[in-house]
Structures are given as structure tokens and as C-alpha cells.
Design a protein around this motif. Structure first.
Motif, PDB file in Angstrom:
ATOM      1  N   THR A   1      -3.888 -35.745 -17.353  1.00 19.39           N
ATOM      2  CA  THR A   1      -4.279 -34.346 -16.790  1.00 19.39           C
ATOM      3  C   THR A   1      -5.120 -33.283 -17.593  1.00 19.39           C
ATOM      4  OG1 THR A   1      -1.950 -34.429 -15.651  1.00 19.39           O
ATOM      5  CG2 THR A   1      -3.226 -32.236 -15.753  1.00 19.39           C
ATOM      6  N   ILE A   2      -6.151 -33.073 -17.009  1.00 14.20           N
ATOM      7  CA  ILE A   2      -7.027 -32.081 -17.867  1.00 14.20           C
ATOM      8  C   ILE A   2      -6.693 -30.692 -17.372  1.00 14.20           C
ATOM      9  CG2 ILE A   2      -8.952 -31.993 -16.008  1.00 14.20           C
ATOM     10  CD1 ILE A   2     -10.956 -32.048 -18.580  1.00 14.20           C
ATOM     11  N   SER A   3      -6.748 -29.807 -18.593  1.00 17.11           N
ATOM     12  CA  SER A   3      -6.649 -28.433 -18.224  1.00 17.11           C
ATOM     13  C   SER A   3      -7.468 -27.595 -19.194  1.00 17.11           C
ATOM     14  CB  SER A   3      -5.088 -27.951 -18.273  1.00 17.11           C
ATOM     15  OG  SER A   3      -4.493 -28.384 -19.704  1.00 17.11           O
ATOM     16  N   ARG A   4      -7.278 -26.186 -19.152  1.00 21.35           N
ATOM     17  CA  ARG A   4      -8.169 -25.373 -20.123  1.00 21.35           C
ATOM     18  C   ARG A   4      -7.527 -24.201 -20.041  1.00 21.35           C
ATOM     19  NH1 ARG A   4     -14.105 -24.838 -17.491  1.00 21.35           N
ATOM     20  NH2 ARG A   4     -14.286 -23.167 -18.840  1.00 21.35           N
ATOM     21  N   ASP A   5      -7.672 -23.355 -21.386  1.00 20.02           N
ATOM     22  CA  ASP A   5      -7.513 -22.022 -21.621  1.00 20.02           C
ATOM     23  C   ASP A   5      -8.794 -21.275 -21.994  1.00 20.02           C
ATOM     24  OD1 ASP A   5      -6.576 -19.570 -22.617  1.00 20.02           O
ATOM     25  OD2 ASP A   5      -4.698 -20.400 -23.660  1.00 20.02           O
ATOM     26  N   ASN A   6      -9.087 -20.537 -20.854  1.00 19.96           N
ATOM     27  CA  ASN A   6     -10.482 -19.764 -20.990  1.00 19.96           C
ATOM     28  C   ASN A   6     -10.279 -18.803 -22.099  1.00 19.96           C
ATOM     29  OD1 ASN A   6     -11.665 -21.475 -18.809  1.00 19.96           O
ATOM     30  ND2 ASN A   6     -10.977 -20.008 -17.465  1.00 19.96           N
ATOM     31  N   ALA A   7      -9.280 -18.265 -22.234  1.00 19.58           N
ATOM     32  CA  ALA A   7      -9.252 -17.174 -23.399  1.00 19.58           C
ATOM     33  C   ALA A   7      -9.138 -17.685 -24.754  1.00 19.58           C
ATOM     34  CB  ALA A   7      -7.702 -16.390 -23.389  1.00 19.58           C
ATOM     35  N   LYS A   8      -9.036 -18.959 -24.982  1.00 16.83           N
ATOM     36  CA  LYS A   8      -9.064 -19.633 -26.480  1.00 16.83           C
ATOM     37  C   LYS A   8     -10.225 -20.453 -26.365  1.00 16.83           C
ATOM     38  CE  LYS A   8      -3.963 -19.695 -27.256  1.00 16.83           C
ATOM     39  NZ  LYS A   8      -2.937 -20.642 -27.219  1.00 16.83           N
ATOM     40  N   ASN A   9     -10.950 -20.568 -25.128  1.00 16.42           N
ATOM     41  CA  ASN A   9     -12.002 -21.562 -25.109  1.00 16.42           C
ATOM     42  C   ASN A   9     -11.626 -22.913 -25.591  1.00 16.42           C
ATOM     43  OD1 ASN A   9     -13.814 -19.530 -24.432  1.00 16.42           O
ATOM     44  ND2 ASN A   9     -14.362 -18.998 -26.614  1.00 16.42           N
ATOM     45  N   THR A  10     -10.582 -23.295 -24.883  1.00 15.39           N
ATOM     46  CA  THR A  10      -9.923 -24.546 -25.336  1.00 15.39           C
ATOM     47  C   THR A  10      -9.818 -25.503 -23.901  1.00 15.39           C
ATOM     48  OG1 THR A  10      -8.995 -23.496 -27.363  1.00 15.39           O
ATOM     49  CG2 THR A  10      -7.977 -25.995 -26.539  1.00 15.39           C
ATOM     50  N   VAL A  11     -10.038 -26.849 -24.158  1.00 21.55           N
ATOM     51  CA  VAL A  11      -9.786 -27.821 -23.118  1.00 21.55           C
ATOM     52  C   VAL A  11      -8.630 -28.796 -23.816  1.00 21.55           C
ATOM     53  CG1 VAL A  11     -11.813 -29.371 -23.588  1.00 21.55           C
ATOM     54  CG2 VAL A  11     -10.660 -29.392 -21.600  1.00 21.55           C
ATOM     55  N   TYR A  12      -7.855 -29.233 -22.795  1.00 18.63           N
ATOM     56  CA  TYR A  12      -6.711 -30.064 -23.061  1.00 18.63           C
ATOM     57  C   TYR A  12      -6.740 -31.604 -22.218  1.00 18.63           C
ATOM     58  CZ  TYR A  12      -4.976 -25.772 -24.909  1.00 18.63           C
ATOM     59  OH  TYR A  12      -4.590 -24.492 -25.761  1.00 18.63           O
ATOM     60  N   LEU A  13      -6.158 -32.477 -22.952  1.00 21.49           N
ATOM     61  CA  LEU A  13      -6.085 -33.728 -22.140  1.00 21.49           C
ATOM     62  C   LEU A  13      -4.600 -34.385 -22.497  1.00 21.49           C
ATOM     63  CD1 LEU A  13      -7.771 -35.590 -20.088  1.00 21.49           C
ATOM     64  CD2 LEU A  13      -7.999 -37.058 -21.872  1.00 21.49           C
ATOM     65  N   GLN A  14      -3.809 -34.125 -21.219  1.00 26.18           N
ATOM     66  CA  GLN A  14      -2.515 -34.804 -21.443  1.00 26.18           C
ATOM     67  C   GLN A  14      -2.816 -36.126 -21.008  1.00 26.18           C
ATOM     68  OE1 GLN A  14       0.380 -33.540 -22.830  1.00 26.18           O
ATOM     69  NE2 GLN A  14       1.168 -35.819 -22.506  1.00 26.18           N
ATOM     70  N   MET A  15      -2.116 -36.975 -21.834  1.00 30.48           N
ATOM     71  CA  MET A  15      -2.252 -38.401 -21.536  1.00 30.48           C
ATOM     72  C   MET A  15      -0.843 -39.044 -21.479  1.00 30.48           C
ATOM     73  SD  MET A  15      -5.919 -39.808 -23.530  1.00 30.48           S
ATOM     74  CE  MET A  15      -4.962 -39.214 -25.470  1.00 30.48           C
ATOM     75  N   ASN A  16      -0.275 -39.704 -20.137  1.00 35.29           N
ATOM     76  CA  ASN A  16       0.850 -40.040 -20.070  1.00 35.29           C
ATOM     77  C   ASN A  16       0.625 -41.710 -19.827  1.00 35.29           C
ATOM     78  OD1 ASN A  16       1.907 -37.491 -20.891  1.00 35.29           O
ATOM     79  ND2 ASN A  16       1.843 -37.208 -18.554  1.00 35.29           N
ATOM     80  N   SER A  17       1.709 -42.203 -19.950  1.00 32.02           N
ATOM     81  CA  SER A  17       1.933 -43.703 -19.482  1.00 32.02           C
ATOM     82  C   SER A  17       0.390 -44.550 -20.172  1.00 32.02           C
ATOM     83  CB  SER A  17       1.748 -44.076 -18.183  1.00 32.02           C
ATOM     84  OG  SER A  17       2.788 -43.393 -17.576  1.00 32.02           O
ATOM     85  N   LEU A  18       0.074 -44.378 -21.303  1.00 32.11           N
ATOM     86  CA  LEU A  18      -0.948 -44.821 -22.103  1.00 32.11           C
ATOM     87  C   LEU A  18      -0.948 -46.443 -21.960  1.00 32.11           C
ATOM     88  CD1 LEU A  18      -1.535 -42.301 -24.821  1.00 32.11           C
ATOM     89  CD2 LEU A  18      -3.241 -43.114 -23.208  1.00 32.11           C
TER      90      LEU A  18
END
Length: 124
Positions: free
Chosen positions: A71-88
Motif C-alpha cells: 500500500t502506497i500513501s502520502r502525507d502532503n503536510a510532511k512531503n513524505t511518501v510511504y510504502l507498507q509492504m505485507n506478505s513479503l
């Protein structure tokens, strides 16, 4: 100039989870806006490939190989993007890079910036 700092990589067993982060910053006085953000990966001996992207409006796109697990997500206030990786899976072993499309305040053009990469190793 925009600087991207990635974190969150490491060694994980198959079936495990990791969360990657990528924050964008610029020198004092620099004003910019971020358009699309994304994650790519490059395994040894292979070309870099797209993992997931997210637009400024929140629309997402995933590689077929990670759909339903990442799952990709972003926090625009922090200028940050995340990648949650499950079942690797072991085939997920690669260096993961974030990419950000930036529009400086002085230009209508978009410029791509890449993070330094973070190693993800999936192994028992």
C-alpha cells in the motif's frame, strides 16, 4: 535542489512486513510543490521497475506483482511518501527507490528526483 531521504529497509522473513518512508526537503527559502510520488525497485541483475505510484490527488497505481500486498500513501503536510509492504516474498529482495516529481515555485516544469535507495532483503 530537493533532497529525498529514505528509511525503513532491512531484513525480513518471508511473509513479514516492512514500511518504507521517503521525505522530501529543500534548502531554506526554496518553495516547491510535489506532484506524483512513487516507489521503484531494482533487484540484482535486473532493471529498475515500478512498484507503486500515487498522485497529488491520492490516486494509486500498483505493479501486478504487489497488488493486494503493498500500500502506497502520502502525507502532503510532511512531503513524505510511504510504502507498507505485507506478505513479503523472497523475490521482493531489491533496493527500493522513491521518486518524486517536483514543481519549483519559479517554474511550470516538473523535475524528477530520486532517493538514495534502501535495501530490502526477504530471506529466512
Amino acid at each position: 535542489q530537493v533532497r529525498l531521504v529514505e528509511s525503513g529497509g532491512g531484513l525480513v522473513q518471508p511473509g513479514g512486513s516492512l514500511r518504507l518512508s521517503c521525505g522530501a526537503s529543500a534548502g531554506s527559502g526554496s518553495i516547491f510543490s510535489i506532484n506524483a510520488m512513487g516507489w521503484y525497485r531494482q533487484a540484482p541483475g535486473k532493471e529498475r521497475e515500478l512498484v507503486a505510484t500515487i498522485t497529488s490527488g491520492g490516486s494509486t497505481n500498483y505493479a501486478n506483482s504487489v497488488k493486494g500486498r503493498f500500500t502506497i500513501s502520502r502525507d502532503n503536510a510532511k512531503n513524505t511518501v510511504y510504502l507498507q509492504m505485507n506478505s513479503l516474498k523472497p523475490e521482493g529482495t531489491a533496493v527500493y527507490y522513491c521518486k518524486v516529481a517536483v514543481r519549483p515555485s519559479y517554474s511550470a516544469n516538473l523535475y524528477d528526483y530520486w532517493g538514495q535507495g534502501t535495501q530490502v532483503t526477504v530471506s529466512s
